[in-house]
Design a protein around this motif. Sequence first.
Motif, PDB file in Angstrom:
ATOM      1  N   LEU A 102      54.381  64.886  36.848  1.00  0.00           N
ATOM      2  CA  LEU A 102      53.093  64.465  36.301  1.00  0.00           C
ATOM      3  C   LEU A 102      52.489  63.318  37.116  1.00  0.00           C
ATOM      4  O   LEU A 102      51.268  63.163  37.150  1.00  0.00           O
ATOM      5  N   ASN A 103      53.348  62.545  37.782  1.00  0.00           N
ATOM      6  CA  ASN A 103      52.819  61.525  38.692  1.00  0.00           C
ATOM      7  C   ASN A 103      51.979  62.173  39.792  1.00  0.00           C
ATOM      8  O   ASN A 103      50.899  61.702  40.129  1.00  0.00           O
ATOM      9  N   TYR A 104      52.532  63.245  40.363  1.00  0.00           N
ATOM     10  CA  TYR A 104      51.797  63.902  41.449  1.00  0.00           C
ATOM     11  C   TYR A 104      50.504  64.510  40.933  1.00  0.00           C
ATOM     12  O   TYR A 104      49.468  64.430  41.592  1.00  0.00           O
ATOM     13  N   VAL A 105      50.603  65.112  39.752  1.00  0.00           N
ATOM     14  CA  VAL A 105      49.398  65.703  39.187  1.00  0.00           C
ATOM     15  C   VAL A 105      48.335  64.613  38.989  1.00  0.00           C
ATOM     16  O   VAL A 105      47.168  64.785  39.353  1.00  0.00           O
ATOM     17  N   ALA A 106      48.763  63.464  38.474  1.00  0.00           N
ATOM     18  CA  ALA A 106      47.808  62.382  38.224  1.00  0.00           C
ATOM     19  C   ALA A 106      47.213  61.860  39.533  1.00  0.00           C
ATOM     20  O   ALA A 106      46.004  61.626  39.631  1.00  0.00           O
ATOM     21  N   THR A 107      48.063  61.692  40.540  1.00  0.00           N
ATOM     22  CA  THR A 107      47.579  61.199  41.832  1.00  0.00           C
ATOM     23  C   THR A 107      46.535  62.152  42.410  1.00  0.00           C
ATOM     24  O   THR A 107      45.474  61.728  42.898  1.00  0.00           O
ATOM     25  N   LEU A 108      46.848  63.457  42.336  1.00  0.00           N
ATOM     26  CA  LEU A 108      45.917  64.431  42.900  1.00  0.00           C
ATOM     27  C   LEU A 108      44.637  64.510  42.065  1.00  0.00           C
ATOM     28  O   LEU A 108      43.542  64.655  42.608  1.00  0.00           O
ATOM     29  N   PHE A 109      44.810  64.380  40.764  1.00  0.00           N
ATOM     30  CA  PHE A 109      43.636  64.419  39.901  1.00  0.00           C
ATOM     31  C   PHE A 109      42.713  63.239  40.211  1.00  0.00           C
ATOM     32  O   PHE A 109      41.491  63.388  40.291  1.00  0.00           O
ATOM     33  N   MET A 110      43.343  62.084  40.452  1.00  0.00           N
ATOM     34  CA  MET A 110      42.542  60.937  40.839  1.00  0.00           C
ATOM     35  C   MET A 110      41.811  61.240  42.152  1.00  0.00           C
ATOM     36  O   MET A 110      40.661  60.845  42.354  1.00  0.00           O
ATOM     37  N   GLY A 111      42.494  61.997  43.035  1.00  0.00           N
ATOM     38  CA  GLY A 111      41.862  62.404  44.294  1.00  0.00           C
ATOM     39  C   GLY A 111      40.591  63.193  44.042  1.00  0.00           C
ATOM     40  O   GLY A 111      39.566  62.992  44.707  1.00  0.00           O
ATOM     41  N   VAL A 112      40.662  64.105  43.078  1.00  0.00           N
ATOM     42  CA  VAL A 112      39.469  64.875  42.736  1.00  0.00           C
ATOM     43  C   VAL A 112      38.342  63.929  42.318  1.00  0.00           C
ATOM     44  O   VAL A 112      37.186  64.100  42.697  1.00  0.00           O
ATOM     45  N   ILE A 113      38.724  62.903  41.547  1.00  0.00           N
ATOM     46  CA  ILE A 113      37.719  61.970  41.038  1.00  0.00           C
ATOM     47  C   ILE A 113      37.018  61.229  42.184  1.00  0.00           C
ATOM     48  O   ILE A 113      35.798  61.188  42.256  1.00  0.00           O
ATOM     49  N   TYR A 114      37.830  60.659  43.085  1.00  0.00           N
ATOM     50  CA  TYR A 114      37.168  59.820  44.082  1.00  0.00           C
ATOM     51  C   TYR A 114      36.615  60.601  45.274  1.00  0.00           C
ATOM     52  O   TYR A 114      35.858  60.074  46.057  1.00  0.00           O
ATOM     53  N   THR A 115      37.042  61.852  45.456  1.00  0.00           N
ATOM     54  CA  THR A 115      36.433  62.618  46.540  1.00  0.00           C
ATOM     55  C   THR A 115      35.274  63.459  46.038  1.00  0.00           C
ATOM     56  O   THR A 115      34.497  63.971  46.825  1.00  0.00           O
ATOM     57  N   ASN A 116      35.209  63.643  44.755  1.00  0.00           N
ATOM     58  CA  ASN A 116      34.294  64.653  44.276  1.00  0.00           C
ATOM     59  C   ASN A 116      33.445  64.181  43.099  1.00  0.00           C
ATOM     60  O   ASN A 116      32.290  63.835  43.240  1.00  0.00           O
ATOM     61  N   TRP A 117      34.058  64.092  41.943  1.00  0.00           N
ATOM     62  CA  TRP A 117      33.283  63.925  40.727  1.00  0.00           C
ATOM     63  C   TRP A 117      32.546  62.599  40.651  1.00  0.00           C
ATOM     64  O   TRP A 117      31.413  62.539  40.235  1.00  0.00           O
ATOM     65  N   LEU A 118      33.211  61.510  40.985  1.00  0.00           N
ATOM     66  CA  LEU A 118      32.561  60.211  40.862  1.00  0.00           C
ATOM     67  C   LEU A 118      32.369  59.566  42.226  1.00  0.00           C
ATOM     68  O   LEU A 118      32.277  58.358  42.354  1.00  0.00           O
ATOM     69  N   ARG A 119      32.322  60.399  43.245  1.00  0.00           N
ATOM     70  CA  ARG A 119      32.244  59.866  44.599  1.00  0.00           C
ATOM     71  C   ARG A 119      30.902  59.192  44.835  1.00  0.00           C
ATOM     72  O   ARG A 119      29.865  59.611  44.325  1.00  0.00           O
ATOM     73  N   GLU A 120      30.989  58.132  45.619  1.00  0.00           N
ATOM     74  CA  GLU A 120      29.748  57.440  45.963  1.00  0.00           C
ATOM     75  C   GLU A 120      29.704  57.288  47.474  1.00  0.00           C
ATOM     76  O   GLU A 120      30.584  56.691  48.083  1.00  0.00           O
ATOM     77  N   GLY A 121      28.691  57.850  48.070  1.00  0.00           N
ATOM     78  CA  GLY A 121      28.496  57.676  49.510  1.00  0.00           C
ATOM     79  C   GLY A 121      29.450  58.519  50.336  1.00  0.00           C
ATOM     80  O   GLY A 121      30.113  59.424  49.844  1.00  0.00           O
ATOM     81  N   SER A 122      29.531  58.207  51.618  1.00  0.00           N
ATOM     82  CA  SER A 122      30.290  59.041  52.539  1.00  0.00           C
ATOM     83  C   SER A 122      31.784  58.743  52.468  1.00  0.00           C
ATOM     84  O   SER A 122      32.605  59.590  52.781  1.00  0.00           O
TER      85      SER A 122
END
Lengths: 312, 502, 350
Positions: free
Chosen positions: C144-164
């Motif tokens: 679940l640690n890995y799942v959480a880390t990757l999920f956070m990746g989705v957040i900062y690369t995609n859903w809540l990303r700001e700028g380049s």
Amino acid sequence: MSQLFTLSFFTAFLAAAVRLAVPLIYAGLGETIAEKAGVINIGMEGVMLDGAFFSFAGAWYSGSLAVGLLCGIAGGVLMSVLHGVICIVLAQDQTVSGLAINMFALGLTSFLFKLMSQGQSYQQVETFETYAIPGLSKIPLIGAAFFEKDILCYLLYILLILFTIFYKRTDLGLSHIAVGEAPHAAESAGIPVHLFQWTALLVNGVLGGIGGAYLVLVQLGVFTENMISGRGYIALAAVILGRHMPLGMFAAALLFGLANALQIRLQTIGVSVSPYLLAILPYAMTLLAMLGAAGRSSRPESLGKPYVRGSR
Amino acid sequence: MEEILRMEHITKRFGEFYANRDINLSVLKGEVHTLLGENGAGKSTLMNILFGLYQPSGGQIFLHGKPVAIDSPATAVKLGIGMVHQHFMLVEAMTVFENIILGDRNTKGIFIDRNARRKEILELSERYNLDVELDKPITEIAVGAQQRVEILKALYRGAELLVLDEPTAALTDIEVEGLFRIMKKLVGEGKSIIFISHKMREVMQISDRITILRAGETVRTVERGETTGEELAGLMIGRELAPSHYAKVTKPGAAVVSLHDVDYQKKSKHNGLNGVTLEVGRGEILGIAGVDGNGQSQLAQLVTGVIAPEGGSVDMKGSRVATFSPNGFILENVSHIPEDRNKMGLIGNMSVMENILLKETGDPRFSDAGGWHLKRKAMRTYAEQMQQKYDIRCTSVAQESRNLSGGNQQKVILARELENHPDLLVAVHPTRGLDIGATRFVHDTMISARDAGCGVLLISADFDEILEMSDRIIVIFEGKIMGEYPGSNPPIDQISLAMAGK
Amino acid sequence: MNKNRFFSILVPFISVLLAFLVGCIIMAALGANPATALGALWKGAFGNTRNVGTTLSRATPLIFTSLCACFAYRCGVFNLGGEGQFLIGSVVCCYIATQSGIVGLPAIILCILCGGIAGGFWAAIPGLLKIYRGQNEMIISIMLNYVATLFMGVIYTNWLREGSVPQTMSVPDESKLSRLFGLRCTSAFVIAVVIGILVYYFLFYTSMGFQLRAVGLNMTASQFNGFAVKRYILFSFIISGVIAGVGGSAELLGTQFRLINGFGAGYGFDGVAMALIAQLHPLAAILVAIFFAALRVGSTTMQAATGVPTSVSEIIQALVIVFTVAGLAMVKLPEFKAALERIFSAGKEA
């Protein structure tokens, strides 16, 4: 989407799955053997990391892959011996010891690597060549995936078969299982329990070390800090899913490899989903598989309990 | 006759405590030599030294007149010593066959030659009348059969000297007879047997010579023909047997707990209950007699709410029990002295104080605000009172309970379970492994609880304890109730037969 | 003083000394003067109030994760998922802080609350799987640690990303935690210490905490004595997850302000190590976390001043862990204990 379902796609896909699974299977086999003897090594991650670093260092300084491999094995054994001292000699909690080993290995390898590199970045070491096995490698679909590999991969096939026979057919294998199931009974039958546990841990270190070395010497050619990134733990999961038998573990690790290969494939053909989301796939699959599997049924009865002679 | 084993001046110290002090033992070829002694007399320690599980602090072992150092069970096996432990050393996940060949190295090649080995084992089993079903898993055979597997295992490894540690403890009378026949056959063929027991009748029946141990020291070795059971008992205990006879209650009060036709895994012979109906009244001790492993553990766990019945019903103080949970039964004022005090009774790493107060920390006497603030001082004062009252010998109530002796651990449990005046006390093997003084204390405490109106369900494999304590006796066999007998002037013959399933 | 307790305090101290000794040898081997290097290390960590602030700020997330580990282990279950719970907490916190439009103190309270709940939810998964499926909670929580880390990746690369740059937008200024005395460390540190004290109080001064520890030490006996063992296990998982989740939220609102690659990486296992060194004592865990943070903060100064690489500090940290675990194991050996007691009594007589 049609390009998803060609034969060459499946062949490449399967090959990638096997490639991703091999280090896991090495570590998983080592862990299976330790757990059969009643010692759980949560520190598999550390064993692999040590194997990876020392194999890289060995290969770099000597220029020889064989030396690198031996160094990797020695590195893995170093960690499993440490584990043995804490939980066999001192009869301490195996989980705590395993965790300590992971942290120690991470600190040690990061430090030595920094010392080695002094800031400069390393070039790659050469990697083991692949040899296609005549005939077998020509089998459609699985030929290239399983039989166009390196020598360490073939060694793994042999080991898997040997250990399966070992547990099912030999005296020593039977004794080995008894040590993990009922150490007091084993000892009273004249089986030296601690000797068996030590042997199992040494094999655990050797195989875990090769598992780590495989990443460096076969696949990547470089070492990076914390490069095992969880493979040790996934190997532990594979052991459980494989019901503590070598071939079962092989299948479970391969399943993980397939899931991982699938997500990489999907990424490369440009599915419009976040690559991070896709990367969750193998972990999610493992979790789902563990959800379905009953936990305790296959585990050796005395797993994780330190054995002290004369006590009950 | 040739001397096969001599142990000279064997001493074993654990810290300050001498488990064995200057013990001498000599065993001849072809004899049954009994080691007689109470619990804690040092019999098991001596045998563990012989089998290489412990290293002696002093002394020397000779086999066939030659000094030997036995550093592990593997060495002992190699030297021709076989041991059948009181708790069988069998791998439950394996079959009988696998258990017998386990760890035996006298083979050519690395693969198991099943056919050849099977032949060898069958020869042995025929020669000594040791019937076993080779392909059954250990879990599916009876206790007597498991013992035969243990003996075969030892013989298969070429044992010349066989140690049987309390082999009759778990057997029915019939099975004991069978075992004795096997033992006679073995010594007849030139094997030697060390037989450990404290049951006088059996000792007088089977032994050639008897060595008596008391408090870690050798008292004497005698020939069977030159002694009597009374003399042996005197030597073993060190004084005349003066059993205390508690007054028996004949008219118990209203039922505290009653079971009606209760089933639990009734197919299982050793771990189930089959149509059990019984009741315990206020102010009486109901003794459950029977050989270990006939459903006693399940009975105890059922009347303390640890497990729930699969059929039938249980009434507690007149009202039907709907949900079974330990806490529910505790709230009904049921106390429990569990069979394994270290595993089930005590938190070994917690202090005497914490163990005494284990269930009470939420009580207003020991905490404010509904358990949200513990009154440490009140807890300590109370624990010290209990330490006095129950004569718990410890350095302080802050000492960890795992460091106490068995008797003192049991007193901690008594203090916890009896101080709140329970309506029902379930006591399982309450004096197992305790010395005479502690046993007496436990018995006295139980009697005074009874006299205060508590219903007591006493489950014990120690027949003498059952006879001494019980106001009524019920015999259990393979999960079924075999009969009920009065506690005063009990018909001992009938009860023994019932315990053997008749 | 109780001898057991004496040794359990002595061992970590000796381990620290030994670890520093090895560290000094390495420094000397690298051609640096160990005394100068250690001086620089100390100065970097505690030399002035600014550095102390930095150290405490670095210690804050470690305190949370080590309390998380402490709490679960006290109940006898190994929650290795502190990192995942920390991250899930910070992800939920980030979402609310940036998307809800609420700012200021209400936002802070809401964010931390929801972050804690998210962490607790994430921790309930291994707890439930352990109770109902008998699965190994360690492996599940690591997955679940890995799942959480990757999920956070989705957040900062995609859903809540700001700028380049792959990172989320920043938490609004009004919702950031206030700094203490103008230093790097914020009220997050205060929250961490308060939680530590609460955990300590709960475990040692309440009936429930007492029962929870009993379950951790002997599950069978606890069951026989009427404690709801399964409920305690699940409870300990959830609370330990809540602590981690609050930690993730506090780290986001107090120090990092946005999710980015590497956010919270390694804190989970650091917390486990510190809990073990502190021998599951929550107050000791706070001190251990500050000690480790000091090693980390100080090592940068040390590298700048003497050229000793920061990784020497990592080695020292690793050795402290190994020595403590091995040392605690050793003092439990009967022979070793007897020898120590002889020395002990000899010292008393002298």
